[in-house]
Design a protein around this motif. Structure first.
Motif, short mmCIF file in Angstrom:
data_model
loop_
_atom_site.label_atom_id
_atom_site.label_comp_id
_atom_site.label_asym_id
_atom_site.label_seq_id
_atom_site.Cartn_x
_atom_site.Cartn_y
_atom_site.Cartn_z
N LEU A 83 41.92 44.66 44.65
CA LEU A 83 40.77 45.57 44.67
C LEU A 83 40.33 45.95 43.26
O LEU A 83 39.14 46.00 42.96
CB LEU A 83 41.11 46.83 45.48
N ALA A 84 41.30 46.20 42.38
CA ALA A 84 40.96 46.55 41.00
C ALA A 84 40.30 45.37 40.28
O ALA A 84 39.33 45.56 39.53
CB ALA A 84 42.22 46.98 40.25
N ALA A 85 40.79 44.16 40.52
CA ALA A 85 40.19 42.99 39.88
C ALA A 85 38.78 42.75 40.42
O ALA A 85 37.87 42.40 39.66
CB ALA A 85 41.07 41.77 40.12
N ARG A 86 38.57 42.95 41.72
CA ARG A 86 37.22 42.80 42.29
C ARG A 86 36.27 43.83 41.71
O ARG A 86 35.13 43.52 41.39
CB ARG A 86 37.27 42.95 43.81
N ARG A 87 36.75 45.07 41.59
CA ARG A 87 35.92 46.13 41.03
C ARG A 87 35.56 45.82 39.58
O ARG A 87 34.39 45.94 39.18
CB ARG A 87 36.65 47.47 41.12
#
Length: 87
Positions: free
Chosen positions: A69-73
């Motif tokens: 999720l952090a990488a997508r954000r």
């Protein structure tokens, strides 16, 4: 006996060097943190396929999901900033 030969030209010509372009390689470089995070998540999921996840497995899955999720954000924020436009 007559040989059978195609009477039409090929639809697509053979490209001698069909490697990725510089733009495609740059896109892969930009997405690499997300790709690696998704691989870690998949690895954690595969580990728990044949057994009931214990507490450590649950933590590993949760942390892997959070990294994805952090990488997508980060990728979304980075790409939306380069396109331009007011938010």
């Amino acid at each position: 006996m007559k040989p059978i030969v195609a009477r039409q030209n090929l639809v697509t010509a053979a490209v001698p060097d069909a490697g990725p372009t510089a733009a495609e390689l740059d896109a892969i470089d930009r997405e690499m943190p997300l790709i690696l995070a998704e691989v870690d998540l998949l690895d954690a999921q595969i580990t728990t396929l044949d057994r009931v996840p214990n507490e450590l497995d649950t933590r590993r899955l949760r942390r892997a999901r959070n990294r994805v999720l952090a990488a997508r954000r980060a990728l979304t924020n980075r790409t939306s900033g380069t396109v331009g436009g007011a938010a």
